[in-house]
Write a protein that holds these residues in place. Structure first.
Motif, PDB file in Angstrom:
ATOM      1  N   TYR A 195       0.872  -1.185   0.000  1.00  0.00           N
ATOM      2  CA  TYR A 195       0.000   0.000   0.000  1.00  0.00           C
ATOM      3  C   TYR A 195       0.902   1.226   0.000  1.00  0.00           C
ATOM      4  N   SER A 196       0.921   1.968  -1.102  1.00  0.00           N
ATOM      5  CA  SER A 196       1.806   3.132  -1.228  1.00  0.00           C
ATOM      6  C   SER A 196       0.970   4.418  -1.216  1.00  0.00           C
ATOM      7  N   HIS A 197       1.349   5.387  -0.399  1.00  0.00           N
ATOM      8  CA  HIS A 197       0.574   6.633  -0.272  1.00  0.00           C
ATOM      9  C   HIS A 197       0.625   7.490  -1.531  1.00  0.00           C
ATOM     10  N   ASN A 198       1.480   7.197  -2.489  1.00  0.00           N
ATOM     11  CA  ASN A 198       1.336   7.832  -3.803  1.00  0.00           C
ATOM     12  C   ASN A 198       1.908   6.922  -4.886  1.00  0.00           C
ATOM     13  N   ASP A 199       1.557   7.230  -6.132  1.00  0.00           N
ATOM     14  CA  ASP A 199       1.953   6.371  -7.268  1.00  0.00           C
ATOM     15  C   ASP A 199       3.463   6.418  -7.500  1.00  0.00           C
ATOM     16  N   ASP A 200       4.074   7.592  -7.280  1.00  0.00           N
ATOM     17  CA  ASP A 200       5.519   7.677  -7.546  1.00  0.00           C
ATOM     18  C   ASP A 200       6.312   6.696  -6.696  1.00  0.00           C
ATOM     19  N   MET A 201       5.992   6.603  -5.418  1.00  0.00           N
ATOM     20  CA  MET A 201       6.706   5.627  -4.572  1.00  0.00           C
ATOM     21  C   MET A 201       6.377   4.203  -5.024  1.00  0.00           C
ATOM     22  N   ASN A 231      -2.069  -2.775  -9.523  1.00  0.00           N
ATOM     23  CA  ASN A 231      -3.442  -3.274  -9.536  1.00  0.00           C
ATOM     24  C   ASN A 231      -4.502  -2.177  -9.476  1.00  0.00           C
ATOM     25  N   VAL A 232      -4.185  -1.071  -8.761  1.00  0.00           N
ATOM     26  CA  VAL A 232      -5.216  -0.052  -8.554  1.00  0.00           C
ATOM     27  C   VAL A 232      -4.558   1.259  -8.152  1.00  0.00           C
ATOM     28  N   THR A 233      -5.193   2.376  -8.551  1.00  0.00           N
ATOM     29  CA  THR A 233      -4.736   3.680  -8.046  1.00  0.00           C
ATOM     30  C   THR A 233      -5.971   4.499  -7.672  1.00  0.00           C
ATOM     31  N   VAL A 234      -5.898   5.124  -6.487  1.00  0.00           N
ATOM     32  CA  VAL A 234      -7.007   5.955  -6.000  1.00  0.00           C
ATOM     33  C   VAL A 234      -6.748   7.375  -6.479  1.00  0.00           C
ATOM     34  N   GLU A 235      -7.732   7.963  -7.144  1.00  0.00           N
ATOM     35  CA  GLU A 235      -7.527   9.295  -7.737  1.00  0.00           C
ATOM     36  C   GLU A 235      -7.381  10.370  -6.661  1.00  0.00           C
ATOM     37  N   CYS A 236      -6.403  11.278  -6.899  1.00  0.00           N
ATOM     38  CA  CYS A 236      -6.231  12.486  -6.089  1.00  0.00           C
ATOM     39  C   CYS A 236      -5.990  13.584  -7.120  1.00  0.00           C
ATOM     40  N   ASN A 237      -7.040  14.329  -7.443  1.00  0.00           N
ATOM     41  CA  ASN A 237      -6.995  15.211  -8.608  1.00  0.00           C
ATOM     42  C   ASN A 237      -6.230  16.515  -8.351  1.00  0.00           C
ATOM     43  N   PRO A 238      -5.116  16.750  -9.100  1.00  0.00           N
ATOM     44  CA  PRO A 238      -4.326  17.970  -8.893  1.00  0.00           C
ATOM     45  C   PRO A 238      -4.796  19.150  -9.735  1.00  0.00           C
ATOM     46  N   LEU A 239      -5.736  18.905 -10.655  1.00  0.00           N
ATOM     47  CA  LEU A 239      -6.049  19.924 -11.676  1.00  0.00           C
ATOM     48  C   LEU A 239      -7.136  20.887 -11.187  1.00  0.00           C
ATOM     49  N   PHE A 240      -6.940  21.468  -9.957  1.00  0.00           N
ATOM     50  CA  PHE A 240      -7.990  22.340  -9.429  1.00  0.00           C
ATOM     51  C   PHE A 240      -7.589  23.829  -9.510  1.00  0.00           C
ATOM     52  N   GLY A 292      -1.721   2.133  -5.293  1.00  0.00           N
ATOM     53  CA  GLY A 292      -1.161   3.495  -5.249  1.00  0.00           C
ATOM     54  C   GLY A 292      -2.270   4.521  -5.075  1.00  0.00           C
ATOM     55  N   VAL A 293      -1.858   5.789  -4.954  1.00  0.00           N
ATOM     56  CA  VAL A 293      -2.800   6.908  -4.839  1.00  0.00           C
ATOM     57  C   VAL A 293      -2.285   8.052  -5.709  1.00  0.00           C
ATOM     58  N   ASP A 294      -3.092   8.753  -6.353  1.00  0.00           N
ATOM     59  CA  ASP A 294      -2.885   9.924  -7.211  1.00  0.00           C
ATOM     60  C   ASP A 294      -3.544   9.732  -8.576  1.00  0.00           C
ATOM     61  N   ALA A 295      -3.417   8.519  -9.182  1.00  0.00           N
ATOM     62  CA  ALA A 295      -3.909   8.253 -10.550  1.00  0.00           C
ATOM     63  C   ALA A 295      -3.143   9.088 -11.588  1.00  0.00           C
ATOM     64  N   VAL A 296      -1.793   9.127 -11.423  1.00  0.00           N
ATOM     65  CA  VAL A 296      -0.962   9.798 -12.444  1.00  0.00           C
ATOM     66  C   VAL A 296      -0.766   8.876 -13.651  1.00  0.00           C
ATOM     67  N   LYS A 297      -0.296   9.445 -14.748  1.00  0.00           N
ATOM     68  CA  LYS A 297      -0.117   8.678 -15.991  1.00  0.00           C
ATOM     69  C   LYS A 297       0.784   7.454 -15.748  1.00  0.00           C
ATOM     70  N   GLY A 298       1.860   7.658 -14.965  1.00  0.00           N
ATOM     71  CA  GLY A 298       2.783   6.550 -14.691  1.00  0.00           C
ATOM     72  C   GLY A 298       2.078   5.355 -14.082  1.00  0.00           C
ATOM     73  N   ALA A 299       1.050   5.604 -13.277  1.00  0.00           N
ATOM     74  CA  ALA A 299       0.310   4.481 -12.660  1.00  0.00           C
ATOM     75  C   ALA A 299      -0.511   3.750 -13.724  1.00  0.00           C
ATOM     76  N   PHE A 300      -1.096   4.491 -14.654  1.00  0.00           N
ATOM     77  CA  PHE A 300      -1.873   3.854 -15.732  1.00  0.00           C
ATOM     78  C   PHE A 300      -0.955   3.024 -16.625  1.00  0.00           C
ATOM     79  N   GLU A 301       0.259   3.535 -16.840  1.00  0.00           N
ATOM     80  CA  GLU A 301       1.221   2.754 -17.643  1.00  0.00           C
ATOM     81  C   GLU A 301       1.586   1.453 -16.920  1.00  0.00           C
ATOM     82  N   ALA A 302       1.823   1.558 -15.599  1.00  0.00           N
ATOM     83  CA  ALA A 302       2.192   0.354 -14.832  1.00  0.00           C
ATOM     84  C   ALA A 302       1.027  -0.631 -14.784  1.00  0.00           C
ATOM     85  N   MET A 303      -0.211  -0.134 -14.641  1.00  0.00           N
ATOM     86  CA  MET A 303      -1.380  -1.027 -14.616  1.00  0.00           C
ATOM     87  C   MET A 303      -1.582  -1.675 -15.981  1.00  0.00           C
TER      88      MET A 303
END
Ligand code: GZL
Length: 336
Positions: free
Chosen positions: A239-245, A285-294, A268-279
């Motif tokens: 369980y990683s608190h963000n996708d980069d780690m 297996n999964v990434t929880v979205e944390c939307n930065p585009l606000f 992972g958490v964030d749902a960055v592009k790198g996580a979609f590439e890894a999935m």
């Protein structure tokens, strides 16, 4: 005839002077009243100081770009500071913004504590502070106008609920290693809290190792190497608190000789592009979205406050969760 023309001309000039005088005093009133964040029209050009955590992850880079471009696209003046994940740099930046008498401060605190004094200085200077992304742990909530960001506790719950579904019917202990975010940061504290809240309903979920990887790929890889050295094949889930780690940890898992996404489930958490590439590659297996585009939503809030509107103290960004089977189709649509 000539005399009549002359007096009409004089009359015109006098009325023009009166009209101009009236206009200029109105704009002075308008500007004067925005200093306290009230009464100005939202069309005023604002000088906005933005103190950002750093550039530690794909998420942060996207968040910085979203806020910077929203400020400049709206015609405001941006003063930007990258704190390189150091609290002292953020405190320095906020003091500099105060000295420059900016109209508003946007601030994403690297950690929850240690900012009360400088936020009081901003309040005493009459400069409104907008918390973006991360919160502070301060009783006196008059020190900021509003918090705009994610519900990190809910993100932790979503991660654990996904695991509960994934492990439905699996007998025996589920051994979890946890890569925590920056020590003392709101996302690290809250994502752990949310995950453990759901874990309490599943007695066979065991966190066997937990350590900070500071939200970076490099540190995530390094800490996962240490986890593998001591626990190896005993690990069922990361369980990683963000996708980069998580992406750094995936490299460590592969170098150790195990299959990430299969031998060890990767959350992972964030749902960055790198996580979609890894999935899409079957390694996560999964990434929880944390939307930065606000950024645009944040600028709307700053302008609304400058125009005298009262804002909610906490405004959450809407978010989802994405799994391995959705990755291939969604990857081309990802904006960060
Ligand atoms: C979350 C944000 C976190 C991201 C990390 O809103 O504060 O900081 O999850 C980033 O990627 O470093």
């Amino acid at each position: 005839m000539a005399r009549r023309l002359k007096s009409v001309g004089l009359l015109l000039i006098m009325s023009l002077v009166l009209v101009l005088a009236a206009c200029s005093s109105a704009s002075k009133e308008g500007n004067a009243s925005t200093g306290e964040g009230g009464g100005g029209s939202s069309g005023d050009k604002l000088v906005i100081g933005f103190s950002q955590v750093g550039a530690e992850s794909e998420w942060r880079t996207a968040n910085t770009e979203s806020i910077k471009s929203a400020i400049t696209d709206a015609g405001h003046e941006l003063k930007f500071s990258d704190a390189q994940q150091k609290q002292e740099n953020q405190i320095k930046a906020i003091r500099s913004f105060i000295a420059q008498k900016v109209d508003a401060i946007v601030f994403s605190p690297v950690v929850e504590t240690g900012f009360e004094t400088v936020l009081k200085e901003a309040k005493d200077a009459g400069i409104p502070v907008f918390l973006a992304d991360r919160a502070v742990d301060i009783e006196d909530d008059s020190l900021w106008v509003t918090f705009l960001g994610s519900d990190f506790v809910e993100e932790g719950r979503k991660a654990a609920n996904w695991l509960a579904e994934e492990m439905e019917g699996v007998e025996g202990d589920i051994n979890i290693v946890e890569l925590q975010g920056t020590v003392g940061s709101a996302p690290a504290i809250d994502r752990k809290e949310g995950f453990e809240e759901v874990m309490a309903e599943h007695p066979n979920f065991k966190i066997i190792k937990s350590q900070s990887g500071d939200f970076t790929r490099a540190k995530g890889k390094e800490v996962m190497e240490a986890f593998l050295k001591s626990e190896g094949e005993n690990i069922d889930v990361l369980y990683s608190h963000n996708d980069d780690m998580a992406i750094g940890a995936i490299q460590a898992i592969e170098e150790y000789g195990l299959k990430p996404g299969e031998d060890i489930k990767v959350i992972g958490v964030d749902a960055v592009k790198g996580a979609f590439e890894a999935m899409a590659a079957g390694k996560m297996n999964v990434t929880v979205e944390c939307n930065p585009l606000f950024g645009p939503q944040l600028v709307d809030l700053i302008e609304a406050h400058a125009a005298g509107e009262t804002l909610e103290k906490r405004i959450s960004v809407k978010e989802s969760i994405y799994t391995m089977d959705q990755a291939e189709e969604l990857l081309p649509t990802r904006k960060y």
